[in-house]
Design a protein around this motif. Structure first.
Motif, PDB file in Angstrom:
ATOM      1  N   GLN A  36       0.828  -1.192   0.000  1.00  0.00           N
ATOM      2  CA  GLN A  36       0.000   0.000   0.000  1.00  0.00           C
ATOM      3  C   GLN A  36       0.875   1.259   0.000  1.00  0.00           C
ATOM      4  O   GLN A  36       1.834   1.359   0.760  1.00  0.00           O
ATOM      5  CB  GLN A  36      -0.901  -0.012   1.239  1.00  0.00           C
ATOM      6  N   SER A  37       0.541   2.216  -0.862  1.00  0.00           N
ATOM      7  CA  SER A  37       1.295   3.474  -0.882  1.00  0.00           C
ATOM      8  C   SER A  37       0.896   4.318   0.322  1.00  0.00           C
ATOM      9  O   SER A  37      -0.212   4.216   0.839  1.00  0.00           O
ATOM     10  CB  SER A  37       1.020   4.239  -2.174  1.00  0.00           C
ATOM     11  N   SER A  38       1.811   5.165   0.752  1.00  0.00           N
ATOM     12  CA  SER A  38       1.524   5.999   1.926  1.00  0.00           C
ATOM     13  C   SER A  38       0.400   6.997   1.622  1.00  0.00           C
ATOM     14  O   SER A  38      -0.389   7.331   2.511  1.00  0.00           O
ATOM     15  CB  SER A  38       2.785   6.724   2.379  1.00  0.00           C
ATOM     16  N   GLU A  39       0.293   7.433   0.381  1.00  0.00           N
ATOM     17  CA  GLU A  39      -0.786   8.354   0.000  1.00  0.00           C
ATOM     18  C   GLU A  39      -2.148   7.678   0.141  1.00  0.00           C
ATOM     19  O   GLU A  39      -3.089   8.252   0.703  1.00  0.00           O
ATOM     20  CB  GLU A  39      -0.578   8.819  -1.440  1.00  0.00           C
TER      21      GLU A  39
END
Length: 79
Positions: A36-39
């Motif tokens: 999962q991307s931090s954004e």
């Protein structure tokens, strides 16, 4: 015509809207793989509902178990 750059709000994208069903599903799948991307994680934690992610997580888990059981049955029937 203005020379000012358009903001995300001007383009019809509302920063306060909860994630769509597709975005939530993709977040759950990304969580399964740990990519999962931090954004997206920030979006999910600030605007998403925990109940939606829990329900989708349960559905994804059931689908994974059904897939694995089917693959094992297929493999044992061929052998």
């Amino acid at each position: 015509m203005s020379d000012e750059p358009r903001s995300k709000h001007d383009s019809g994208h509302d920063e306060r809207r909860p994630p769509t069903l597709w975005q939530s599903w993709m977040s759950v799948l990304a969580a399964f793989f740990g990519v999962q991307s931090s954004e997206n994680r920030e979006r999910d934690f600030t605007r998403g509902k925990a109940s939606h992610f829990i329900l989708l997580g349960v559905v994804a888990t059931v689908l994974l178990v059904v897939l694995l059981v089917g693959l094992v049955k297929l493999a044992t029937s061929v052998a």
